[in-house]
Structures are given as C-alpha cells and as structure tokens.
Design an enzyme around this catalytic site. Sequence first.
Site, PDB file in Angstrom:
ATOM      1  CD  GLU A 106      -2.792  -1.292   2.352  1.00 53.39           C
ATOM      2  OE1 GLU A 106      -2.177  -1.519   3.417  1.00 53.39           O
ATOM      3  OE2 GLU A 106      -4.032  -1.217   2.298  1.00 53.39           O
ATOM      4  CD  GLU A 159      -2.956  -6.508   3.939  1.00 51.12           C
ATOM      5  OE1 GLU A 159      -2.914  -7.377   3.051  1.00 51.12           O
ATOM      6  OE2 GLU A 159      -2.520  -5.339   3.783  1.00 51.12           O
TER       7      GLU A 159
HETATM    8  N1  T1G Z   1       4.807  -7.185  12.007  1.00 51.40           N
HETATM    9  C1  T1G Z   1       5.547  -7.515  13.092  1.00 51.40           C
HETATM   10  N2  T1G Z   1       6.468  -8.490  13.122  1.00 51.40           N
HETATM   11  C2  T1G Z   1       6.654  -9.186  11.984  1.00 51.40           C
HETATM   12  C3  T1G Z   1       5.925  -8.912  10.804  1.00 51.40           C
HETATM   13  C4  T1G Z   1       4.968  -7.857  10.848  1.00 51.40           C
HETATM   14  N3  T1G Z   1       4.262  -7.519   9.777  1.00 51.40           N
HETATM   15  N4  T1G Z   1       6.347  -9.790   9.848  1.00 51.40           N
HETATM   16  C5  T1G Z   1       7.285 -10.562  10.403  1.00 51.40           C
HETATM   17  N5  T1G Z   1       7.472 -10.200  11.687  1.00 51.40           N
HETATM   18  C6  T1G Z   1       8.441 -10.792  12.622  1.00 51.40           C
HETATM   19  C7  T1G Z   1       8.195 -12.258  12.839  1.00 51.40           C
HETATM   20  O1  T1G Z   1       7.244 -12.440  13.876  1.00 51.40           O
HETATM   21  C8  T1G Z   1       9.573 -12.743  13.250  1.00 51.40           C
HETATM   22  O2  T1G Z   1       9.764 -12.329  14.607  1.00 51.40           O
HETATM   23  C9  T1G Z   1      10.506 -11.869  12.417  1.00 51.40           C
HETATM   24  O3  T1G Z   1       9.726 -10.712  12.025  1.00 51.40           O
HETATM   25  C10 T1G Z   1      11.000 -12.565  11.174  1.00 51.40           C
HETATM   26  O4  T1G Z   1       9.820 -12.991  10.496  1.00 51.40           O
HETATM   27  C11 T1G Z   1      -2.414  -1.811   6.992  1.00 51.40           C
HETATM   28  C12 T1G Z   1      -2.934  -4.030   8.350  1.00 51.40           C
HETATM   29  C13 T1G Z   1       7.701 -10.962   5.734  1.00 51.40           C
HETATM   30  C14 T1G Z   1       7.477 -13.139   4.511  1.00 51.40           C
HETATM   31  O5  T1G Z   1       1.172 -10.343   7.141  1.00 51.40           O
HETATM   32  O6  T1G Z   1       4.815 -13.094   6.051  1.00 51.40           O
HETATM   33  O7  T1G Z   1       0.021  -4.649   6.677  1.00 51.40           O
HETATM   34  O8  T1G Z   1       9.947 -14.619  15.658  1.00 51.40           O
HETATM   35  O9  T1G Z   1      10.476 -15.418  10.649  1.00 51.40           O
HETATM   36  O10 T1G Z   1      10.556 -16.223   7.235  1.00 51.40           O
HETATM   37  O11 T1G Z   1      -3.119  -3.146   5.234  1.00 51.40           O
HETATM   38  O12 T1G Z   1       7.513 -12.523   8.171  1.00 51.40           O
HETATM   39  O13 T1G Z   1      12.001 -13.399  14.916  1.00 51.40           O
HETATM   40  O14 T1G Z   1      10.672 -12.561  16.884  1.00 51.40           O
HETATM   41  O15 T1G Z   1       8.464 -14.664   9.272  1.00 51.40           O
HETATM   42  O16 T1G Z   1      11.913 -14.244   6.349  1.00 51.40           O
HETATM   43  C15 T1G Z   1       0.660  -7.706   6.604  1.00 51.40           C
HETATM   44  C16 T1G Z   1       3.812 -11.112   7.760  1.00 51.40           C
HETATM   45  C17 T1G Z   1       0.570  -7.114   7.987  1.00 51.40           C
HETATM   46  C18 T1G Z   1       3.458 -10.235   6.565  1.00 51.40           C
HETATM   47  C19 T1G Z   1       9.320 -12.797   6.142  1.00 51.40           C
HETATM   48  N6  T1G Z   1       1.943  -8.367   6.445  1.00 51.40           N
HETATM   49  N7  T1G Z   1       5.184 -11.561   7.707  1.00 51.40           N
HETATM   50  O17 T1G Z   1       9.409 -14.170   6.422  1.00 51.40           O
HETATM   51  O18 T1G Z   1      10.832 -14.104   8.530  1.00 51.40           O
HETATM   52  S1  T1G Z   1      -0.986  -6.384   8.240  1.00 51.40           S
HETATM   53  C20 T1G Z   1       2.090  -9.662   6.746  1.00 51.40           C
HETATM   54  C21 T1G Z   1       5.557 -12.559   6.851  1.00 51.40           C
HETATM   55  C22 T1G Z   1      -0.985  -5.011   7.238  1.00 51.40           C
HETATM   56  C23 T1G Z   1      -2.119  -3.092   6.239  1.00 51.40           C
HETATM   57  C24 T1G Z   1      -2.279  -4.308   7.061  1.00 51.40           C
HETATM   58  C25 T1G Z   1       6.983 -12.981   6.951  1.00 51.40           C
HETATM   59  C26 T1G Z   1       7.864 -12.463   5.820  1.00 51.40           C
HETATM   60  P1  T1G Z   1      10.660 -13.287  15.575  1.00 51.40           P
HETATM   61  P2  T1G Z   1       9.836 -14.407   9.754  1.00 51.40           P
HETATM   62  P3  T1G Z   1      10.743 -14.756   7.089  1.00 51.40           P
END
Ligand code: T1G
Length: 713
Positions: free
Chosen positions: A119, A139
């Site tokens: 976004e 999301e």
């Molecule tokens: N927020 C906070 N922490 C996050 C995070 C996030 N979005 N994504 C990953 N982490 C943390 C995760 O918990 C882990 O922490 C560390 O980062 C490494 O992640 C307004 C409302 C990006 C593909 O849903 O899919 O945007 O365990 O082990 O395998 O419209 O992380 O090390 O303490 O997964 O390389 C939308 C979620 C949010 C993406 C990377 N975004 N993340 O994978 O590393 S909602 C998501 C992932 C949003 C807007 C809306 C994956 C990754 P720790 P990881 P990875």
Amino acid sequence: MTQNVAAQDARTVPDSNPVSWQAQDDVLLITINNPPVNALGHAVRVGLIAAIDALEANGSVVGAVLTGGGRAFVAGADITEFGKPIAEPGLNEVIDQIEGASKPVVAAVNGFALGGGLELTLGCHARIAHPKAKVGFPEVHLGVIPGAGGTQRMPRLAGVEIVVELSTTGKPISAARALSAGIVEAVDEDCVAAAVTRARELAAAGEWTRVGELPSPSVPEGYFEAAEAAIVARSRGQISPLLSLEAVQGGLTLPFAEGLKLERDIFMRGLTSDQSKGLIHAFFGEREVAKIPGLAPAAKPRDVARAAVIGAGTMGGGIAMCFANAGIPVTVVEQTEEALERGLNLCRKNYENSAKKGRMTEANVEERMALLTGTTDMQTLAEVDLVIEAVFENMGVKKDIFTRLDAICKPGCVLATNTSTLDIDEIASVTDRPQDVVGMHFFSPANVMRLLENVRGAETADDVILTAMLTGKRLGKVSVLVGVCDGFVGNRILHQYLRWASILLEDGCMPEQIDRVWTEFGMPMGPFAMSDLAGLDVGYRIRQEQAATRSGNERYVEIGDRVVEMGRLGQKTGGGYFDYIEGSRKPIPNAAVTALVLAESARKGIERRDFSDEEILNALTDLMTNEGAKILEESIAMRPVDIDITYIFGYGYPAFRGGPMFRADAEGLAASLERIEAAYARTGDHAWKPSALLKQLVAEGQTFEQWSKARAA
Ligand code: T1G
C-alpha cells in the site's frame, strides 16, 4: 535459555532511527531500516512523515526514492501493534502525505512489499521492482483486509481481478507478474538507480500520477457473484476473503475518500473478529514453536551439508525430495535396485508433474534429481551428516537399521527416525550414541505437508534437537518439538477423536453426518473421508496386531474392521466408508455401509438415538481439549501453542480458530470440562477421564494461554 532456531540466521539490531534520507544529487533517497522485515511500526511512520517534510523543504532535490534496507522493502503494518490504540500518524496519513507531495516519489521495491508495504508503494507516483521482489496482500491470513487504501487504489491502478486475487488469497506474486499486471512499471536489478532516474523524469515532465485520483475500473457483469462463490467454496468458513471482496466492490461506486472510509470500517470488522484473533495467534505461534526453552546456551546446531534417507517408499521418497528441494545433496538407500529405481522414478514423476503445472522448469527437475543419489550399499553413508530412517513401522527392522548405522556413520552424524508410533528411546538403545538419535516425523505427503514433529528422546542432546529444528526450517517445514509417547502429539489426539467418531456410529450417527459436522467446522475433510484417503487397511492391520493385548473393558467398535473385510479399503479401492466416483474425491454414502452400521448397533444391543450436530462437534473437540491437556501435563508438548500449530499445519485445522487449545480457551474451559466429566460419568471410558490440568485450570479460572505464560515467566 530459550534458543530461537529461526534466529540462527544472521540478525541485525534495529537502528535507533528506522528511517533515513540522503540526497543523491537532486534526488532524495529515503531508506527504511527496521530489521528484520521493515514493519511499519510507529517510529517508521513518524520517520516517513519527517522524510517527506524534508523532501518538501529541500529546494535542491526534485524528487525522492523510497526503498527498504536489508532483504525487505516492507513486510507490512507492525502486527504487534494490532489491538492497541493507533499511535498517530496512522499509515493512511503517511500514504496520503506521500501521494500528495509536491515532488514525485518513486518506490524502489528491493524485496517483499506486503500488506501496508505494498500500500505504501501505491501512494508513490511510480514503482520499480527488483527481479526477486514479491508483492502481496497477506492481510487475509490475519483475518483482516488491506486497511491503508489497498482495496481502493489497487483497482484504480491495475484493475479488479488482480486486487481480488491478491487480497482474497493472500498469496504474493513475483516482480515479473507485478509488471505484467501493471502494479510496477519496470523491473531492474538496480531498482534504486532506476527509480532515481524515474523520479528525475517525472520531475522534468512536471506531472505524475496520483493513483487515488485515477477513475475506478469497469467490471465484467457477474464478476463479483462468481468471485464470491469461488471464495466461499475454498475458504472453509473464513470470512476475511469476503471482507476484502466487499471493500473492493463497495469502493468501485464511491468517491475515493468515501471508499477509504468504507475500507476502514470493514477492516475494523475483521480486526475485531474472533477469526482474526485466531489467525494472529497462528501467525505468531508458527514462529514461537521455533523457540526452544531450556537448551544449553552453548548448544549450536550441527552442520548438515549432506543427508541420507533409508527407504525410498512413499515417505522416504517424499523426505528425500524435501532435501533436494532445499538444495541439500541426499543419498537414498533401498534394499534392492528394483525398489530404489521405483522410488527415484516416483520422485522424478512428482517433479515432472510440478513442471507440467508450471511450478518449476524442466531444468529445475534435473537440478533436483541431480541432488538425489541412490544406493543399496549403506556403507556409502560414512560421511553424511544426517540420516533419516523411513522404513516399515516395525521395531525389529528399525533396530537392525540403527545398529548398522551406528557402526557406519561418522561420529556426530545425527541418526533420525521418521517413525510415527514407535518408541524413539527403544530405537536409540541399540546404538552407542543415543544422544545423537532424534525423531523427525514427517507428514504424508512429506514433500507437501509443512508440519514436522521433531521428537526429543530421553538422551537426545541439545545440539541434536537444534539440528533437527533448523533442518526442518531449511526444508521449509514448521517444526514442532514433542516428547516420546504413542502418537506423539498429532496422532495421539487424532486417535482419540477418530475412535470416538466410530463409537458415535454405533450409538446412532452415520459417517456422512459426522463428516459434515467436521467439515462445516472448517476441517479439510471428515474423519471417515480422511480414513478412506489414508487407506483403511493400515489401521486394520495395526488393530489386528493389537487385538491380543487390547484390554477387555475398553469399548471397541468393529465397524471399521467389517468395512475392510468387505474389501472396501478406501479411495484406493473406489470405496471405504464412502463410495468415490473415478477421478473424484467427493465422498458418497454407501448403502452397504449404512446397513452395516445399523447391524452392528443391533448386534451389540445398542438402542440408536439421534445426535445433534452440536453434540457431535462438542464430543470431538472436547476430546481434543482433554487429550491436549494430558499431553501438556506429561510435557509431551511444551506449550499449548505447540499443539495448536501441530494441528493447523499437520491436519488442516482451521487457522482462523487458532488451533484446538486456543479455541478451547475461547469457547470456555469450564463448559468443556463439565461435558467431559458428564461423559466420563456416563461411559467410564478412559478417553473421557478428565485431565488433571484441565480441572486445575477451571478451578483457578485460568486458560491454557495464561497457564503457559505463567510457566514461561
Ligand atoms: N509485524 C511484526 N512483526 C513481523 C511482521 C509484521 N508484519 N512480519 C514478520 N514479523 C516478525 C516475525 O514475527 C519474526 O519475529 C521476524 O519478524 C522474522 O519474520 C495496513 C494491516 C515478511 C514473509 O502479514 O509473512 O500490513 O519470531 O520469521 O521467514 O493493510 O515474516 O524473529 O521474533 O516470518 O523471512 C501484513 C507477515 C501485515 C506479513 C518474512 N503483512 N510476515 O518471512 O521471517 S498487516 C504480513 C511474513 C498489514 C495493512 C495491514 C513474513 C515475511 P521473531 P519471519 P521470514
């Protein structure tokens, strides 16, 4: 000390200021540095506002480029902020300021741009991606929808079909696909440099596109009705995909500002739903299970450069493919050339099928096959770092193999067994290295199912546990560490509710009713259809072996045995509990089985009665709760979340319910215990013997989650 296996990869400490900017001649380069994934936390949002202010104030720059530091562009909003009051500025405000800037801002999408990250790029005036970048709206996997303009800007930029695909499936797409879809305007190895050039061009032209000002696209007649039907058919009761569709469809007929308000309202409906709570629990749980408390601080995973698999059957072949898929050379051992060839040919066939579906190229097939070496000579395993035994479930056979491996394999080689039911400690006892023996229980098909139960034996060393956990991560698995018992975590719980489903048949239900209740709950298939898929003869043979030692006072249902003896072994014979039309997996009730169920009730003098759907669902889920609590009491699972993740990734339990233990908390443990105690009083059956832990939690007014947190503190 808690060792985070996932963090064995290099991690950097987050910068104090997560957003920096620096003029590159006449273009301001803005970089987000918020490791590990550049989540758009409050500090990042404040930094971005400051960066755009700096862009406006700096008379010597004509435009800006926005990019991410490290491997990510931006992974999205900071999920840890969910449920907390939004600290201004919100993401919408940040994106509006970028879009409304008086100078062009170009996004250099250097890595994954997901959710709010994507976004953010839509608020920019152009987008250029690195070839390896991926973009998406995940999301929906958190029970929400794009909440910062994604459902309103993306249709205007790239049309309705792509935003519906991205925001209802949650699956990211490649940079190349984003280019062809019109989301990015170019793909370039040096996307930052290309973006700088683009910013200059836009500034020189004196005009650029603000996506929010574009007109809404037209939509083919009947498109949304068809899209909704497709979502309902595949989402097994999850509502967030439908919420995304509602926001996209509603926005098309509204002014942009109104569309944003509609999106926000729908986003909040998702965020406050129970399903979102379950999905967020599953998201963090998938990562929490990689964190193993109590291991020696000095323990480090052993290096696994070369692996071996003993047995090239369905499981062995699938496990070998996991290593080849991860680029790890693997030797496959069989007893005969013929069995070896059959196994390797099956691997090739699987890869070729994937190539036919466009999931890989022919070159990939050859690359993977080149990593598979077949042999009938176990002596060739002298230098491998990890061996996984995946032969027939017979203790004698396994003991023989481990005796031989112990003599052949180098010191430090990890000896793993894929057994799903046998005692790891008994297997380890035939070796001189019990500390190097571990269970690595893959789920069939091993090259598809993501769950891996790593089983810690009594003497398994800490570094061997870490080796198994990290190997699982390298194979793309979700690894859960479990203890030794019959069925470990997943199959031990499965046994309880499968057994009771059969008892319900004798007491008054039919397979189709129980299966319908289970699939309406969100499971991929009912217990009887699942048994038909796995093959009824496997369980039949095990029950025949156990017959001699089965306790007389345990209620035993013979319906399953009779079905097998009718020659109905499941899908592989065209029918088991249900019939199956050639080429279809749709279960169809079978009259002979219906008659058999009625006859068995009559033979046992059981007066059949009607069961409500709710009574069936409660019986099966209460048994999961009770057995899960016993598993926690016995420390077979370390935490309730380990059971939740086991079920979500190993059995298709609906992630929007958070897993069996999370749901039990949400539904209320007291009511569940009341039903369990009533069932125990009524039946006296061991399955219903109330768990001591469950009774303790109810007495203390605690949940599994609170109990787990208290133990971890
Ligand atoms: N927020 C906070 N922490 C996050 C995070 C996030 N979005 N994504 C990953 N982490 C943390 C995760 O918990 C882990 O922490 C560390 O980062 C490494 O992640 C307004 C409302 C990006 C593909 O849903 O899919 O945007 O365990 O082990 O395998 O419209 O992380 O090390 O303490 O997964 O390389 C939308 C979620 C949010 C993406 C990377 N975004 N993340 O994978 O590393 S909602 C998501 C992932 C949003 C807007 C809306 C994956 C990754 P720790 P990881 P990875």
